[in-house]
Design a protein around this motif. Structure first.
Motif, PDB file in Angstrom:
ATOM      1  N   GLU A 167       0.836  -1.197   0.000  1.00  0.00           N
ATOM      2  CA  GLU A 167       0.000   0.000   0.000  1.00  0.00           C
ATOM      3  C   GLU A 167       0.874   1.252   0.000  1.00  0.00           C
ATOM      4  O   GLU A 167       0.604   2.223  -0.722  1.00  0.00           O
ATOM      5  N   SER A 201       1.538   6.027   1.268  1.00  0.00           N
ATOM      6  CA  SER A 201       1.012   6.041   2.641  1.00  0.00           C
ATOM      7  C   SER A 201       0.328   4.706   2.890  1.00  0.00           C
ATOM      8  O   SER A 201       0.195   3.887   1.976  1.00  0.00           O
ATOM      9  N   THR A 245      -2.668   2.492   5.740  1.00  0.00           N
ATOM     10  CA  THR A 245      -3.784   2.630   6.677  1.00  0.00           C
ATOM     11  C   THR A 245      -3.308   2.300   8.085  1.00  0.00           C
ATOM     12  O   THR A 245      -2.925   1.157   8.367  1.00  0.00           O
ATOM     13  N   GLN A 246      -3.327   3.284   8.962  1.00  0.00           N
ATOM     14  CA  GLN A 246      -2.797   3.099  10.319  1.00  0.00           C
ATOM     15  C   GLN A 246      -3.539   2.008  11.078  1.00  0.00           C
ATOM     16  O   GLN A 246      -2.929   1.227  11.810  1.00  0.00           O
ATOM     17  N   THR A 247      -4.852   1.941  10.913  1.00  0.00           N
ATOM     18  CA  THR A 247      -5.625   0.967  11.683  1.00  0.00           C
ATOM     19  C   THR A 247      -5.205  -0.466  11.354  1.00  0.00           C
ATOM     20  O   THR A 247      -5.295  -1.353  12.207  1.00  0.00           O
ATOM     21  N   SER A 267       0.891   9.181   6.467  1.00  0.00           N
ATOM     22  CA  SER A 267      -0.160   8.255   6.917  1.00  0.00           C
ATOM     23  C   SER A 267      -0.809   8.748   8.205  1.00  0.00           C
ATOM     24  O   SER A 267      -1.566   8.006   8.841  1.00  0.00           O
TER      25      SER A 267
END
Length: 344
Positions: A86, A92, A94-96, A204
């Motif tokens: 990604e 960047s 996805t932090q989750t 991100s």
């Protein structure tokens, strides 16, 4: 069978006489362990004891734990690949996805006291960026715990270790996968993974501390690192931990012109780097907690013999007492011998 005292089960039977650090006889062999015996061992600050092999049920439980950990490692590595790709595609991630992947694994680690066996379990013949990032994240978690960081801080430090090489997603595969020696231009491009990582993590919407670890994890306290040749007082405390974990795990990996080295040899090198290049307190936390875990482990000596580490030498920590068959070899006296490899 050597286990940590906090992993003892009621009904376990001691295989040998147990002594504390000053040689006081604490419990005799064949003692059946109950709550009182565990309390006695903890009060005497005894960390590991030898027990007789457990019943089938206990053994299956142990095997299941290793199998479960391996499954968790593989799942975490697969998810890191998704995060990496990604970042490659979008600059960047996805932090989750990071949190949902890492937090459950770290909860499992709190129950794992035998870090040496865990590190051996993490060893792979085909280490890549994904495996290495997981290794660094997990070892960073333990070092942070040994240094007294809170659970929240331990997670932040482990996550920073997990993401320290995310910038390599922007380095051409022709460089990352090159079998031969890199050209000077390729070396410079590879070094840019630190600044790429900083930009990706900030892009991100993650915190500055995590981004700084990605930027600084190749900096040294004497100013000889990169990308900015900063000195000790400019390196973030989280970076100091991740850098030690990164170097330690990197040295245990087979690379071009660098054969795989045993845990003891690597620990010795990291220990030496603690005098000027790496943070000495962090290095001491690593050596001080890993070396006791070597006691009771099977090892291969430099002469090819297989033995068991019986006791560490407080005056020369890398020259333990080793039992080979029925002979005790004091490596502090037999200077030509050394521990080459820990055998799980």
């Amino acid at each position: 069978m050597k286990v940590h005292v906090t992993d003892l089960k009621h009904g376990d039977c001691l295989l040998t006489d147990t002594f504390n650090s000053v040689g006081l006889h604490v419990l005799p062999k064949r003692t059946v362990v109950q709550r009182e015996e565990i309390t006695i061992l903890i009060r005497h600050k005894i960390e590991y004891v030898d027990i007789e092999p457990r019943t089938i049920n206990h053994a299956e439980s142990g095997n299941g734990l290793s199998h479960s950990l391996n499954d968790n490692f593989d799942h975490t590595i697969q998810n890191y690949e998704s995060i990496f790709l990604e970042a490659l595609a979008q600059g960047s991630f996805t932090q989750t996805m990071v949190d949902d992947t890492l937090q459950p694994l770290l909860e499992t680690l709190d129950a794992q006291k035998d870090v040496v066996s865990l590190l051996l379990l993490l060893e792979r013949d085909d280490i890549d960026t994904y495996h290495h990032s997981l290794q660094v994240g997990l070892l960073s978690y333990y070092i942070a715990a040994w240094l007294g960081h809170s659970k929240e801080e331990r997670y932040e430090i482990s996550r920073a270790g997990y993401l320290h090489d995310i910038g390599k997603s922007q380095v051409p595969l022709s460089i990352l996968n090159k079998a031969g020696v890199l050209t000077p231009a390729e070396e410079e491009e590879l070094k840019r993974h630190t600044t790429y990582g900083y930009d990706i993590i900030r892009g991100s919407k993650m915190d500055e501390k995590t981004a700084l670890v990605a930027l600084q994890h190749h900096e040294f306290e004497d100013g000889t690192g990169y990308p900015n040749q900063i000195l000790k007082n400019e390196i973030h405390p989280y970076t100091e931990i991740v850098t030690v974990a990164n170097i330690y795990m990197g040295l245990t990996t087979s690379r071009l012109n660098q054969p795989k080295q045993g845990l003891v040899a690597v620990l010795r090198k990291v220990h030496e780097m603690g005098f000027g290049k790496l943070n000495g307190t962090v290095v001491q936390a690593l050596t001080g907690h890993l070396l006791p875990g070597f006691v009771g482990k099977n090892v291969q000596l430099s002469n090819g013999e297989i033995g068991t580490i019986v006791m560490n030498n407080p005056l020369d920590m890398f020259k333990p007492l080793v039992k080979v068959d029925n002979v005790f070899k004091d490596l502090s006296r037999e200077r030509s011998l050394s521990v080459e490899e820990i055998i799980l």
